[in-house]
Structures are given as C-alpha cells and as structure tokens.
Design an enzyme around this catalytic site. Structure first.
Site, PDB file in Angstrom:
ATOM      1  N   CYS A   1       0.860  -1.343  -0.201  1.00 39.81           N
ATOM      2  CA  CYS A   1      -0.086   0.028   0.085  1.00 39.81           C
ATOM      3  C   CYS A   1       0.940   1.122   0.195  1.00 39.81           C
ATOM      4  CB  CYS A   1      -0.940   0.042   1.245  1.00 39.81           C
ATOM      5  SG  CYS A   1      -1.820   1.548   1.642  1.00 39.81           S
TER       6      CYS A   1
ATOM      7  N   CYS B   1       0.576   3.123   3.679  1.00 39.11           N
ATOM      8  CA  CYS B   1       1.136   2.630   4.786  1.00 39.11           C
ATOM      9  C   CYS B   1       2.188   1.407   4.738  1.00 39.11           C
ATOM     10  CB  CYS B   1       0.035   2.197   5.872  1.00 39.11           C
ATOM     11  SG  CYS B   1      -0.860   0.680   5.169  1.00 39.11           S
TER      12      CYS B   1
ATOM     13  N   CYS C   1      -8.563  -5.586  -9.708  1.00 39.87           N
ATOM     14  CA  CYS C   1      -8.368  -4.377 -10.627  1.00 39.87           C
ATOM     15  C   CYS C   1      -7.764  -3.178  -9.722  1.00 39.87           C
ATOM     16  CB  CYS C   1      -9.411  -4.166 -11.290  1.00 39.87           C
ATOM     17  SG  CYS C   1      -9.164  -3.098 -12.676  1.00 39.87           S
TER      18      CYS C   1
ATOM     19  N   CYS D   1      -6.924  -1.126   1.798  1.00 42.00           N
ATOM     20  CA  CYS D   1      -6.028  -1.572   2.751  1.00 42.00           C
ATOM     21  C   CYS D   1      -6.362  -1.989   3.980  1.00 42.00           C
ATOM     22  CB  CYS D   1      -4.721  -0.530   2.726  1.00 42.00           C
ATOM     23  SG  CYS D   1      -3.486  -0.946   3.856  1.00 42.00           S
TER      24      CYS D   1
END
Length: 162
Positions: A78, A81, A149, A126
C-alpha cells in the site's frame, strides 16, 4: 408549454449531479490506530494524485501506471502505509489498463460494497490504513477466478522474494 428538450436536459443534469454526490465517500476506516489520520495529515504524507486515489476513492486513467510493466519478483505494498497487499506471483495482464492480480496477500486487504455507479461492486481497500486500492471482479483467471483491478497509484513495488 414545457419544452421537451429543456425537460430532458434538466432531468439528465439532475441525475448527473445525484451520481456525482454519491462519489464523495471517504476511504474505509483504518484498522491500525497509527493510521487514523486527519485529511490534512494524509495530505502531508501523500502526493496529491496518490491522496485522491487512496483517500477519496479516485481512479487513475487506464494505461498510465508504470506498474503495468513491473514483472520482477517482489511484493506490492500500500502506498499509504506499506502494508503488503499483493505478491508478484499473482499478477497477470488483464488487458484492462490497471495492474491486476488473481489473489491478495491473506490479511492484507479488506472489502466493502461500492454502489457509486448505481450498481454493486466489491471495493478493495488496505486492511491497515483503509486506503482505496480498487475493485474485485469475478472475471479473473484460475485458480481463483477473481480479478483484483488495482490503481497503480495506490501501490508501491518492493523487489525481492514474492
């Protein structure tokens, strides 16, 4: 007498404004207290285009992500983070213009229902910071049949073992 063109235009404009208003949803709540940040704090951490995708659920233009051509072994994390979310082992070319994966790393992501376009889609975010990653569809390859996607702006690639 009411002009039919004016009536049609007014109806279309009202529907468009209603549709735009539905897109104002913020990112999912962060599971990790370290990432329960204000919008101002997120804006300081992220580039404007990354903020728009992760925190405002924007979508990057198809075909623009350099991650489309990323084929090395490694982990996609991510961009908000650094939570590991996808392995290079599950990446495939979907032909859609966005990085696609047939599975997420277990525990890396969570999903919710997205109705912004007037029908239900599975939104993926996330698990740690709640950032919007993309959507999951049922038209992917084996073994899962899923196509995650994902916006390339929502990810960073970390080369190494996948």
């Amino acid at each position: 007498m009411i002009d039919r063109r004016l009536l049609l235009f007014s109806s279309a404009a009202a529907a468009g404004l209603a549709w735009l208003g539905q897109g104002a949803k913020a990112a999912a709540p962060a599971a990790d207290p370290r990432f329960r940040l204000s919008a101002a704090e997120w804006r300081k951490r992220l580039r404007p285009d990354v903020y728009a995708v992760l925190r405002e659920e924007d979508t990057e233009r198809p075909g623009t992500s350099p991650l489309l051509k990323e084929h090395r072994a490694g982990t996609f994390v991510c961009a908000g983070c650094a939570q590991p979310v996808f392995s290079s082992k599950t990446k495939f070319d979907s032909g859609t213009g966005w990085p696609s994966f047939w599975a997420a790393i277990p525990g890396g992501t969570a999903t919710s229902t997205d109705r912004k376009l007037g029908f239900e889609r599975v939104e993926e975010h996330c698990r740690r910071c709640g950032g919007h990653l993309g959507h999951v569809f049922d038209d992917g390859p084996r073994p899962t049949g899923k196509r995650h996607c994902i916006n390339g702006l929502a990810l960073r690639f970390v080369p190494g073992r996948a």
